[in-house]
Design a protein around this motif. Sequence first.
Motif, short mmCIF file in Angstrom:
data_model
loop_
_atom_site.label_atom_id
_atom_site.label_comp_id
_atom_site.label_asym_id
_atom_site.label_seq_id
_atom_site.Cartn_x
_atom_site.Cartn_y
_atom_site.Cartn_z
N GLN A 40 0.92 -1.24 -0.04
CA GLN A 40 -0.02 0.07 -0.02
C GLN A 40 0.85 1.21 0.17
OE1 GLN A 40 -2.82 0.20 3.13
NE2 GLN A 40 -3.68 1.96 2.60
N LYS A 41 1.89 1.32 0.82
CA LYS A 41 2.80 2.38 0.80
C LYS A 41 3.48 2.68 -0.38
CE LYS A 41 3.34 3.18 5.92
NZ LYS A 41 4.30 3.19 6.88
N LEU A 42 4.04 1.61 -0.89
CA LEU A 42 4.65 1.84 -2.08
C LEU A 42 3.87 2.21 -3.30
CD1 LEU A 42 7.16 -1.13 -1.84
CD2 LEU A 42 7.83 1.34 -1.36
N ARG A 43 2.75 1.68 -3.30
CA ARG A 43 1.95 2.19 -4.48
C ARG A 43 1.25 3.51 -4.29
NH1 ARG A 43 0.44 -2.08 -7.39
NH2 ARG A 43 0.36 -4.42 -6.50
N GLU A 44 1.12 3.81 -3.21
CA GLU A 44 0.80 5.21 -2.86
C GLU A 44 1.82 6.36 -3.39
OE1 GLU A 44 -0.83 5.68 1.08
OE2 GLU A 44 -2.60 4.20 0.68
N ALA A 45 3.02 6.11 -2.74
CA ALA A 45 4.09 7.08 -3.06
C ALA A 45 4.75 6.99 -4.37
CB ALA A 45 5.18 6.48 -1.87
N LEU A 46 4.71 5.77 -4.96
CA LEU A 46 5.36 5.76 -6.23
C LEU A 46 4.73 5.28 -7.38
CD1 LEU A 46 8.50 3.55 -4.71
CD2 LEU A 46 8.42 5.99 -5.19
N ALA A 47 3.16 5.11 -7.27
CA ALA A 47 2.62 4.67 -8.55
C ALA A 47 3.16 3.65 -9.74
CB ALA A 47 2.19 5.89 -9.28
N PRO A 48 3.64 2.67 -8.88
CA PRO A 48 4.52 1.87 -9.75
C PRO A 48 3.69 1.26 -10.98
CG PRO A 48 3.82 0.84 -7.76
CD PRO A 48 3.41 2.35 -7.75
N SER A 49 4.20 1.00 -12.04
CA SER A 49 3.72 0.25 -13.11
C SER A 49 3.67 -1.17 -12.71
CB SER A 49 4.27 0.71 -14.47
OG SER A 49 5.70 0.07 -14.44
N TYR A 50 4.83 -1.58 -12.04
CA TYR A 50 4.95 -3.09 -11.54
C TYR A 50 5.54 -3.13 -10.15
CZ TYR A 50 6.51 -7.87 -11.25
OH TYR A 50 6.63 -9.18 -10.69
N LEU A 51 4.89 -3.71 -9.49
CA LEU A 51 5.29 -3.82 -8.25
C LEU A 51 4.83 -5.18 -7.66
CD1 LEU A 51 6.06 -2.75 -4.98
CD2 LEU A 51 3.55 -2.37 -4.78
N LYS A 52 6.22 -6.04 -6.81
CA LYS A 52 6.12 -7.21 -6.12
C LYS A 52 6.62 -7.30 -4.86
CE LYS A 52 6.08 -11.96 -7.56
NZ LYS A 52 6.17 -13.02 -8.68
N VAL A 53 5.82 -7.78 -4.09
CA VAL A 53 6.34 -7.75 -2.68
C VAL A 53 6.23 -9.29 -2.07
CG1 VAL A 53 6.06 -6.87 -0.29
CG2 VAL A 53 5.47 -5.43 -2.16
N LEU A 54 7.29 -9.77 -1.93
CA LEU A 54 7.64 -11.20 -1.68
C LEU A 54 8.05 -11.35 -0.06
CD1 LEU A 54 9.66 -12.26 -4.57
CD2 LEU A 54 7.36 -12.72 -4.16
N ASN A 55 7.21 -11.94 0.57
CA ASN A 55 7.45 -12.38 1.97
C ASN A 55 8.39 -13.61 1.94
OD1 ASN A 55 7.72 -13.09 4.63
ND2 ASN A 55 5.59 -13.11 4.87
N GLU A 56 9.65 -13.30 2.11
CA GLU A 56 10.71 -14.53 2.16
C GLU A 56 11.08 -14.83 3.64
OE1 GLU A 56 12.99 -13.41 -1.93
OE2 GLU A 56 13.85 -12.59 -0.24
N PHE A 90 11.78 -9.15 3.53
CA PHE A 90 10.76 -9.14 2.36
C PHE A 90 11.76 -8.93 1.14
CE2 PHE A 90 7.88 -8.42 5.53
CZ PHE A 90 6.62 -8.97 5.04
N LYS A 91 11.35 -9.11 0.05
CA LYS A 91 11.92 -8.45 -1.22
C LYS A 91 10.84 -7.63 -1.99
CE LYS A 91 14.03 -10.93 -5.18
NZ LYS A 91 14.55 -12.17 -5.80
N VAL A 92 11.34 -6.59 -2.36
CA VAL A 92 10.50 -5.64 -3.24
C VAL A 92 11.14 -5.51 -4.51
CG1 VAL A 92 9.26 -4.56 -1.42
CG2 VAL A 92 11.26 -3.43 -2.20
N ILE A 93 10.45 -5.54 -5.49
CA ILE A 93 10.74 -5.35 -6.99
C ILE A 93 9.72 -4.06 -7.41
CG2 ILE A 93 11.01 -5.96 -9.40
CD1 ILE A 93 11.06 -8.97 -8.00
N VAL A 94 10.13 -2.97 -7.66
CA VAL A 94 9.53 -1.83 -7.91
C VAL A 94 9.88 -1.28 -9.34
CG1 VAL A 94 8.53 0.51 -6.97
CG2 VAL A 94 9.34 -1.42 -5.51
N VAL A 95 8.88 -0.89 -10.20
CA VAL A 95 9.08 -0.29 -11.47
C VAL A 95 8.47 1.11 -11.34
CG1 VAL A 95 9.02 -0.45 -13.89
CG2 VAL A 95 9.51 -2.49 -12.69
N SER A 96 9.11 2.22 -11.53
CA SER A 96 8.42 3.57 -11.50
C SER A 96 9.03 4.46 -12.05
CB SER A 96 8.30 3.84 -9.96
OG SER A 96 7.62 4.92 -9.81
N ASP A 97 8.23 5.39 -12.78
CA ASP A 97 8.79 6.59 -13.42
C ASP A 97 9.51 7.49 -12.35
OD1 ASP A 97 7.93 5.83 -15.76
OD2 ASP A 97 5.83 6.91 -15.64
#
Length: 104
Positions: free
Chosen positions: A8-24, A38-45
């Motif tokens: 939620q926080k990453l979506r709100e702050a970065l408006a990513p075109s791709y977001l994957k949050v993995l609980n490792e 966790f591992k986060v993969i974030v694609v954002s302008d």
Amino acid sequence: MIQHQIEQKLREALAPSYLKVLNESYMHNVPEGSESHFKVIVVSDEFEGKRLIARHRAINNILAEELSDHIHALAIHTYTETEWQALDTEQVPLSPNCMGGGKG
């Protein structure tokens, strides 16, 4: 719950075109059901023109509360849309084993 907060926080702050949050957490020596690794993969302008350190600092700032109280380890992988399109997604690095010992 922590995973949802991160998303939620990453979506709100970065408006990513791709977001994957993995609980490792399951890969580490922690109780079953933990949300600490966790591992986060974030694609954002938002990352356009920013160096890797600035991108990671942005993620750390967004997740400051979670990092201070809940998250033991966070693997961060950030990309611009152009970088992501050029990347074979199989190239996203694997997270390292926890220094406290892993399972398996």
